[in-house]
Design an enzyme around this catalytic site. Structure first.
Site, PDB file in Angstrom:
ATOM      1  N   ASN A 101      12.298 -26.282 -16.187  1.00 32.82           N
ATOM      2  CA  ASN A 101      11.434 -27.016 -17.112  1.00 32.82           C
ATOM      3  C   ASN A 101      12.219 -27.448 -18.357  1.00 32.82           C
ATOM      4  O   ASN A 101      13.448 -27.488 -18.346  1.00 32.82           O
ATOM      5  CB  ASN A 101      10.173 -26.227 -17.459  1.00 32.82           C
ATOM      6  N   ARG A 102      11.497 -27.764 -19.440  1.00 34.30           N
ATOM      7  CA  ARG A 102      12.109 -28.487 -20.560  1.00 34.30           C
ATOM      8  C   ARG A 102      12.334 -27.613 -21.799  1.00 34.30           C
ATOM      9  O   ARG A 102      11.550 -26.718 -22.074  1.00 34.30           O
ATOM     10  CB  ARG A 102      11.218 -29.684 -20.943  1.00 34.30           C
ATOM     11  N   HIS A 156      15.527 -28.509 -16.546  1.00 33.17           N
ATOM     12  CA  HIS A 156      16.010 -27.777 -15.363  1.00 33.17           C
ATOM     13  C   HIS A 156      17.479 -27.374 -15.456  1.00 33.17           C
ATOM     14  O   HIS A 156      18.222 -27.443 -14.472  1.00 33.17           O
ATOM     15  CB  HIS A 156      15.772 -28.592 -14.095  1.00 33.17           C
ATOM     16  N   HIS A 214      11.641 -25.232  -6.741  1.00 34.65           N
ATOM     17  CA  HIS A 214      11.007 -26.548  -6.916  1.00 34.65           C
ATOM     18  C   HIS A 214      10.713 -27.195  -5.556  1.00 34.65           C
ATOM     19  O   HIS A 214      11.018 -28.374  -5.352  1.00 34.65           O
ATOM     20  CB  HIS A 214      11.928 -27.442  -7.761  1.00 34.65           C
ATOM     21  N   SER A 215      10.119 -26.441  -4.642  1.00 30.51           N
ATOM     22  CA  SER A 215       9.746 -27.043  -3.354  1.00 30.51           C
ATOM     23  C   SER A 215       8.591 -28.018  -3.530  1.00 30.51           C
ATOM     24  O   SER A 215       7.667 -27.781  -4.318  1.00 30.51           O
ATOM     25  CB  SER A 215       9.374 -25.960  -2.344  1.00 30.51           C
ATOM     26  N   TYR A 216       8.672 -29.106  -2.785  1.00 28.16           N
ATOM     27  CA  TYR A 216       7.624 -30.133  -2.755  1.00 28.16           C
ATOM     28  C   TYR A 216       6.805 -29.910  -1.485  1.00 28.16           C
ATOM     29  O   TYR A 216       7.293 -30.140  -0.380  1.00 28.16           O
ATOM     30  CB  TYR A 216       8.251 -31.517  -2.709  1.00 28.16           C
ATOM     31  N   ASP A 262       1.296 -32.698 -14.379  1.00 25.88           N
ATOM     32  CA  ASP A 262       2.670 -32.233 -14.585  1.00 25.88           C
ATOM     33  C   ASP A 262       2.630 -31.274 -15.769  1.00 25.88           C
ATOM     34  O   ASP A 262       3.189 -31.540 -16.835  1.00 25.88           O
ATOM     35  CB  ASP A 262       3.621 -33.404 -14.846  1.00 25.88           C
ATOM     36  N   GLN A 265       3.844 -24.386 -13.124  1.00 23.02           N
ATOM     37  CA  GLN A 265       3.826 -25.819 -13.406  1.00 23.02           C
ATOM     38  C   GLN A 265       3.316 -26.524 -12.155  1.00 23.02           C
ATOM     39  O   GLN A 265       3.920 -26.430 -11.089  1.00 23.02           O
ATOM     40  CB  GLN A 265       5.241 -26.318 -13.743  1.00 23.02           C
ATOM     41  N   GLU A 279       5.580 -24.666  -9.485  1.00 25.66           N
ATOM     42  CA  GLU A 279       6.785 -24.005  -9.985  1.00 25.66           C
ATOM     43  C   GLU A 279       6.370 -22.800 -10.832  1.00 25.66           C
ATOM     44  O   GLU A 279       5.996 -22.941 -11.998  1.00 25.66           O
ATOM     45  CB  GLU A 279       7.610 -24.993 -10.811  1.00 25.66           C
TER      46      GLU A 279
END
Length: 357
Positions: free
Chosen positions: A88-89, A114, A185-187, A257, A294, A322
């Site tokens: 994340n940020r 990330h 971070h799996s989609y 998000d 997230q 996440e």
């Protein structure tokens, strides 16, 4: 290299190669139910995850690529990857720790995302197969790497259990005070990767608060109640049901998000997410020790490139969950701490249990 073809139709040989003079290959985990997870040690990425649907047919529920070369040039560098040192940020890439100021690279608008330009998603991990169901990955992130202090030793263990759960255990130690926030971070698309939308997925999130953000995705600070907003998944809702609502937070992210603040005690392994595809009947329950998750609904995916088996991945063709500490935690002392000190061990656990209904 293992075997001729995976259950999702991928050729393991296509994932063998060298990155940064280190060997990369695919590792295949299987359980006694016939489920299969494939992982590469480049970025510790989950490439495929095959679980049975309501008819017993194996379905690959994560997006990804056909070979190593496609991962190296991907528009989506985080497919299936572990993000670190800090997922994340971090606002403006700046933080102060023990009186020392650090400036990280800016790689997402005005912020650090990330872990920076070459985060844990883009390095080669040392791999050790424990057994047919378990893979251990280790990486030494050296003092100063991507601007972070301390030599950080990280270990990730992936295990595909016999009850169709993919479990991820994280562990880390450092020789100097540093910050850490690891996530996978799996989609996911529980209708099968290549299905064009997760809008029909039915979702419950065990979170009565979320973190509103500014238009650069940095949380303001205080959590807000989800009640009365499109972020209220305390009862089941389809992901797409309110995603286009005229709501400022949805406009900022082009959809979901945001970090959900989980209703759980610190460090307890608790149920966070329940997600279900009415098409396949596949249900995924995520338990985590982390304080937040997230949710990201793939809003920035373009469909410009081909993923596995020629499938294109347009916006909202996947959802990410996440599990993590909160974004910009190091600059918000009211958030759970992301500081790791010498002599302490960072530990985190997230499990993804698959069933059908």
């Amino acid at each position: 290299m293992e075997g001729k073809q995976t259950k999702s139709g991928l050729n393991p040989a296509g994932f063998s190669g060298k990155v940064d003079d280190k060997d990369v290959q695919m590792y295949i985990l299987t359980n006694n139910k016939g489920a299969e997870a494939t992982i590469i040690n480049y970025g510790a990425k989950i490439v495929s995850l095959n679980v049975p649907d309501k008819d017993g047919k194996l379905t690959d529920v994560v997006l990804g690529h056909n070979n190593l070369e496609e991962y190296l040039g991907s528009e989506e560098p985080y497919f299936g990857a572990v993000c670190g040192r800090t997922g994340n940020r971090i606002a403006k890439g700046k933080f102060t720790l023990d009186g020392i100021s650090y400036q990280l690279v800016i790689n997402n608008g005005p912020n650090n995302l990330h872990g920076g330009i070459k985060g844990f998603n883009a390095v080669v991990w040392d791999a050790k197969r424990i057994d047919s169901q378990t893979l251990e990955l280790t990486y030494l992130s050296k003092d100063g790497e991507e601007g972070f202090p301390g030599n950080l030793n990280v270990k990730i263990t992936y295990k595909l259990t016999d009850d169709n759960s993919l479990d991820i255990d994280y562990e880390a130690t450092t020789d100097k005070a540093t910050i850490i926030n690891l996530t996978n971070h799996s989609y996911f698309n529980l209708s099968g990767e290549g299905d064009p939308s997760v809008n029909d997925h039915v979702l419950v999130m065990h979170a009565s608060q979320f973190l509103p953000t500014d238009d650069t995705a940095i949380p303001y600070g205080a959590p807000e109640l989800v009640k009365g907003t499109p972020f209220d998944f305390t009862a089941p809702h389809a992901i797409g049901e309110r995603i286009e609502d005229d709501f400022e937070q949805l406009h900022f992210g082009k959809g979901y998000d945001h970090t959900m603040v989980l209703d759980k005690a610190d460090n307890d392994l608790a149920l966070a997410i329940e997600c279900y595809s009415p098409k396949t009947g596949i249900k995924m329950d995520i338990h985590t020790t982390e304080p937040g998750v997230q949710i990201y609904t793939g809003n920035w995916m373009s469909g410009n490139f081909e993923g596995k088996h020629g499938h294109r991945y347009p916006a909202r063709a996947a959802v990410c969950f996440e599990t993590q500490h909160f974004p910009d935690s190091i600059n918000k002392p009211q958030y759970p701490s992301v500081v790791l000190r010498p002599g302490k061990i960072f530990r985190s656990r997230t499990t993804h249990k698959f069933s059908v209904k």
